[in-house]
Design a protein around this motif. Structure first.
Motif, short mmCIF file in Angstrom:
data_model
loop_
_atom_site.label_atom_id
_atom_site.label_comp_id
_atom_site.label_asym_id
_atom_site.label_seq_id
_atom_site.Cartn_x
_atom_site.Cartn_y
_atom_site.Cartn_z
N PRO A 191 0.81 -1.22 0.00
CA PRO A 191 0.00 0.00 0.00
C PRO A 191 0.84 1.27 0.00
CG PRO A 191 -0.87 -1.58 1.58
CD PRO A 191 0.44 -2.14 1.09
N ALA A 192 1.92 1.28 0.78
CA ALA A 192 2.80 2.45 0.82
C ALA A 192 3.81 2.42 -0.32
CB ALA A 192 3.52 2.52 2.17
N GLY A 193 4.38 1.25 -0.57
CA GLY A 193 5.44 1.14 -1.59
C GLY A 193 4.96 1.41 -2.99
N SER A 194 3.69 1.16 -3.28
CA SER A 194 3.19 1.40 -4.64
C SER A 194 3.34 2.86 -5.05
CB SER A 194 1.72 0.98 -4.74
OG SER A 194 0.91 1.74 -3.86
N HIS A 195 3.34 3.75 -4.08
CA HIS A 195 3.49 5.17 -4.40
C HIS A 195 4.93 5.51 -4.80
CE1 HIS A 195 -0.59 6.16 -3.25
NE2 HIS A 195 -0.44 5.44 -2.16
N VAL A 196 5.87 4.68 -4.41
CA VAL A 196 7.25 4.86 -4.89
C VAL A 196 7.30 4.62 -6.39
CG1 VAL A 196 9.63 4.04 -4.70
CG2 VAL A 196 8.19 4.18 -2.65
N LEU A 197 6.58 3.59 -6.86
CA LEU A 197 6.51 3.36 -8.32
C LEU A 197 5.82 4.52 -9.02
CD1 LEU A 197 7.56 0.70 -9.69
CD2 LEU A 197 7.19 0.46 -7.23
N ASP A 198 4.81 5.10 -8.38
CA ASP A 198 4.15 6.28 -8.94
C ASP A 198 5.16 7.41 -9.15
OD1 ASP A 198 1.71 5.03 -8.93
OD2 ASP A 198 1.06 5.89 -7.02
N ALA A 199 6.03 7.60 -8.15
CA ALA A 199 7.03 8.66 -8.25
C ALA A 199 8.01 8.40 -9.39
CB ALA A 199 7.78 8.80 -6.92
N ILE A 200 8.37 7.13 -9.59
CA ILE A 200 9.26 6.79 -10.71
C ILE A 200 8.60 7.18 -12.04
CG2 ILE A 200 10.35 4.87 -11.96
CD1 ILE A 200 10.58 3.42 -9.28
N LEU A 201 7.30 6.98 -12.14
CA LEU A 201 6.59 7.24 -13.39
C LEU A 201 6.29 8.71 -13.60
CD1 LEU A 201 4.08 4.24 -13.15
CD2 LEU A 201 5.99 4.45 -14.75
N THR A 202 6.19 9.49 -12.53
CA THR A 202 5.74 10.88 -12.67
C THR A 202 6.81 11.93 -12.41
OG1 THR A 202 5.00 10.89 -10.35
CG2 THR A 202 3.38 10.23 -12.02
N SER A 203 7.90 11.56 -11.75
CA SER A 203 8.91 12.57 -11.43
C SER A 203 9.57 13.11 -12.69
CB SER A 203 9.98 11.97 -10.52
OG SER A 203 11.06 12.88 -10.36
N PRO A 204 9.62 14.44 -12.83
CA PRO A 204 10.30 15.02 -14.00
C PRO A 204 11.81 14.79 -13.98
CG PRO A 204 9.63 16.74 -12.45
CD PRO A 204 9.02 15.47 -11.96
N SER A 205 12.35 14.42 -12.83
CA SER A 205 13.79 14.18 -12.74
C SER A 205 14.18 12.79 -13.23
CB SER A 205 14.25 14.34 -11.28
OG SER A 205 13.92 15.61 -10.77
N VAL A 206 13.21 11.89 -13.34
CA VAL A 206 13.49 10.53 -13.79
C VAL A 206 13.27 10.46 -15.30
CG1 VAL A 206 12.91 8.08 -13.54
CG2 VAL A 206 12.74 9.62 -11.56
N THR A 207 14.35 10.33 -16.04
CA THR A 207 14.25 10.29 -17.50
C THR A 207 13.86 8.90 -17.98
OG1 THR A 207 16.62 9.86 -17.62
CG2 THR A 207 15.91 12.15 -17.78
N ARG A 208 13.60 8.79 -19.26
CA ARG A 208 13.03 7.56 -19.82
C ARG A 208 13.96 6.36 -19.66
NH1 ARG A 208 11.03 8.16 -25.83
NH2 ARG A 208 9.83 9.75 -24.73
N LYS A 209 15.25 6.56 -19.89
CA LYS A 209 16.17 5.42 -19.88
C LYS A 209 16.29 4.78 -18.49
CE LYS A 209 20.63 4.14 -21.92
NZ LYS A 209 21.83 4.66 -22.63
N PRO A 210 16.59 5.54 -17.43
CA PRO A 210 16.66 4.90 -16.10
C PRO A 210 15.30 4.38 -15.64
CG PRO A 210 16.94 7.28 -15.93
CD PRO A 210 17.02 6.95 -17.38
N ARG A 211 14.22 5.02 -16.07
CA ARG A 211 12.88 4.52 -15.71
C ARG A 211 12.66 3.14 -16.32
NH1 ARG A 211 9.75 8.29 -17.96
NH2 ARG A 211 9.69 9.58 -16.08
N ARG A 212 13.04 3.00 -17.60
CA ARG A 212 12.88 1.71 -18.28
C ARG A 212 13.76 0.65 -17.62
NH1 ARG A 212 14.97 2.80 -23.10
NH2 ARG A 212 13.11 3.93 -23.78
N ARG A 213 14.95 1.05 -17.19
CA ARG A 213 15.87 0.10 -16.57
C ARG A 213 15.30 -0.46 -15.27
NH1 ARG A 213 20.01 3.33 -16.13
NH2 ARG A 213 20.67 3.00 -18.27
N VAL A 214 14.60 0.37 -14.51
CA VAL A 214 13.97 -0.10 -13.27
C VAL A 214 12.78 -0.99 -13.58
CG1 VAL A 214 12.71 0.61 -11.21
CG2 VAL A 214 14.75 1.87 -11.90
N LEU A 215 11.91 -0.53 -14.48
CA LEU A 215 10.66 -1.23 -14.73
C LEU A 215 10.85 -2.56 -15.45
CD1 LEU A 215 8.31 1.74 -15.75
CD2 LEU A 215 8.56 0.64 -13.51
#
Length: 634
Positions: free
Chosen positions: A519-543
């Motif tokens: 319930p709490a950790g799912s919002h960390v994934l939300d931040a990965i998807l929405t943060s303007p500081s997280v660019t496409r390449k590192p986001r893809r690497r995590v997901l």
């Protein structure tokens, strides 16, 4: 602690989850959605008249209203038949308004009826209660009826339907809805201390202040009302935002009058627990609608507290920051002060005392609100310099909310981000050796030091062991805490979240799945998807570590929401991969209460039976999304 060597007596520390005071507040060490006051009055009001002084509601009458309400719910939403039903039912309510209001079951049904009623019948019922306003307002059931009536104002005030109804028929109300609200405000103003000091009456005052200001606050909108559906009652409070609506000038004038009433007995509203709640709501409403009056009230509170008996270790204000009642009021004052006034308050009363406040079981909460209110580098700089040496000690004392609030201030102002991250690594014992830094996400999420999380035993003064990747991969992710999740969300919104992203990328598929299903950790994934500081390449690497976990993700309450968010931002190639993996377990998804929604969102049946049509459909969706993004960027 600090930037120096680790203190040997702090090795293997498990940081307490946080202090407990009240009902919890965002980032405070208490459960979310926030340290709210109890939204419903308790069942034992201190000034409620004796039960035999109220009219009795017969079982026959109660049965009639129960059947009438049920029939009204089943009737069409519009039309003459419904209008006639409402008119007839409210006519009966009018004759037994007081009896219904002071009966537990009757008051719940009356609340629902008021929510379905047009303006004219509601005004009649209100008028029927007018001669007993004090009785109803200070009754444990009646208070809810008055609150429900007041909360119909955004729906009914100034509507064309109200104007039309007032012109029709000879039996219209003698007073308009606006006049009835002003009449209630006038009566409350005449006996302000009585209403504000009553356990139940204070709730009417708080709701009245919001209606007069044309803003319904979060706590009011999140409240379950009467016999609402279970889904409505389960709606999380954090999803409710203050709602503004237009009010006549007379409402704002009356709001000013009520605000002046606080000044006449400011000592009572600062020190009395029940009355203090009314002043706290007033500050929130005035901050949004009449900021000058809000500043005037804040100055009155600070001025009064500053002239009380001096504290041994500094400003008299420090004594009140440690008090259960006045500290809550000061929290609200800190949140609504304008930046220049907040800066001067800090310099005059709080500078040099932050470490003491952070360690106090009560005073650490107003300190968190001070940190939440920081918006300028000029204020953040001295605050950070004072608190940065004691982050590990504050965590060990069970006040992680202070640390999370400081990190949030660094995120908001855009300063000291690298420094606070380094201090966090040291506090969680993963700064040295550098191989440990890749383990920071599990440590931050669970609020555990490195040795505790991995079950290590280290002698005092011993050189910290290197991080063992195999051991870390074999360990299941620990329980993610709410505050740990908030900490990670802040860090992912830093200007350079590279270290946190590398640590997320080092999680195995099952570990990342556990994070997404939490319930709490799912919002960390939300931040990965929405943060303007997280660019496409590192986001893809995590997901990409979630490949092979999509079915389990789809069949989870919180994981399915994360998968929907991933799907919304995925390119066509990634969508094909997700759909192909889900298609292998199509029947399992369809049978699952969460999975079947994901299957429908993905159009899984079309994917399996008509692949070409599915690709055309998804290509069109992607094209529209790119066009929309282009427009938004322009």
């Amino acid at each position: 602690m600090g930037l120096g060597p680790r203190s040997p007596h702090k090795v293997g520390r498990r940081f307490p989850a946080g202090g407990k005071r009240g009902h919890g507040a965002k980032g405070s060490g208490r459960p979310l959605p926030g340290r709210k006051r109890q939204p419903w009055p308790p069942p034992d009001g201190r000034s409620e008249p004796a039960s035999d002084s109220h009219p009795h509601l017969s079982p026959e009458a109660l049965g009639y209203f129960r059947r009438a309400l049920s029939a009204l719910k089943e009737a069409p939403e519009t039309g003459e038949e419904r209008d006639l039903m409402v008119h007839n039912i409210m006519k009966e309510v009018e004759t037994q308004a007081l009896a219904l209001s002071t009966n537990r079951t009757g008051s719940e049904m009356l609340q629902e009826l008021l929510g379905l009623s047009p303006s004219k019948p509601l005004c009649r019922v209100w008028a029927a209660l007018r001669s007993n306003l004090r009785t109803v307002a200070c009754h444990r059931c009646g208070v809810h009826v008055l609150q429900s009536a007041l909360l119909q104002l955004p729906r009914l005030l100034g509507s064309a339907a109200e104007e039309k109804e007032e012109e029709d028929g000879k039996d219209g109300p003698t007073e308009t809805l606006e006049e009835l609200v002003l009449g209630l405000a006038a009566e409350v103003c005449d006996d302000f201390l009585v209403y504000c000091g009553d356990t139940h009456g204070s709730f009417v005052v708080r709701t009245l202040l919001q209606v007069l200001g044309g803003t319904i606050l979060e706590s009011e909108r999140a409240r379950p009302r009467g016999s609402q559906s279970s889904e409505a009652q389960k709606a999380p409070a954090q999803e409710c935002k203050p709602a503004d609506f237009e009010v006549p000038e007379t409402f704002l004038n009356r709001l000013q009058d009520l605000s002046s009433s606080f000044l006449k007995d400011i000592a009572v509203f600062i020190t009395d627990k029940i009355s203090s709640f009314c002043l706290q709501v007033a500050l929130q409403v005035l901050h949004r609608k009449l900021p000058q009056f809000c500043a005037h009230l804040c100055n009155a509170v600070i001025g009064y507290l500053s002239t009380r008996s001096s504290s041994v270790d500094g400003s008299p204000l420090l004594l009140f920051l440690r008090d259960q009642t006045s500290s809550r009021l000061l929290e609200q004052v800190l949140l609504v002060l304008e930046p220049p006034r907040l800066q001067s308050l800090f310099e005059e009363h709080l500078q040099g005392q932050l470490q003491t406040l952070a360690a106090h079981p009560i005073a650490n909460f107003p300190l968190q609100r001070l940190l939440d209110a920081v918006t300028t580098p000029e204020l953040l700089s001295p605050v950070f310099e004072e608190l940065s040496p004691v982050l590990e000690a504050v965590l060990a004392q069970g006040h992680p909310g202070v640390v999370i609030a400081l990190v949030g201030a660094c995120r908001r102002v855009g300063a000291y981000q690298a420094k606070v991250l380094q201090l966090l690594l040291e506090a969680f014992h993963c700064a040295e050796p550098s191989s440990r830094q890749v383990a920071c996400v599990p440590l931050f999420a669970t609020l555990m030091a490195y040795e505790v999380y991995y079950g290590l035993t280290e002698e005092e003064g011993a050189v910290p062991a290197e991080h063992q990747v195999a051991v870390a991969a074999a360990r299941a992710l620990g329980d993610v805490t709410v505050l740990g999740s908030l900490l990670l969300q802040h860090l992912l919104h830093f200007s350079t979240p590279g270290l946190v992203l590398r640590s997320l990328g080092a999680l195995t598929g099952p570990q990342l799945l556990s994070l997404a299903q939490s319930p709490a950790g799912s919002h960390v994934l939300d931040a990965i998807l929405t943060s303007p500081s997280v660019t496409r390449k590192p986001r893809r690497r995590v997901l990409q570590n979630l490949k092979g976990q999509y079915v389990a993700l789809a069949c989870s309450r919180h994981g399915s929401r994360v998968l929907d968010a991933i799907w919304s931002g995925a390119a066509l190639r990634a969508r094909k991969e997700i759909a192909a993996e889900l298609g292998e377990q199509n029947q399992e998804l369809i049978r699952d209460p969460f999975g079947h929604h994901v299957a429908r969102n993905v159009a899984l049946t079309t994917f399996l039976k008509r692949r070409e049509a599915w690709e055309q459909q998804q290509g069109a969706v992607a094209k529209r999304r790119r066009a929309l993004n282009s427009i938004l960027e322009d």
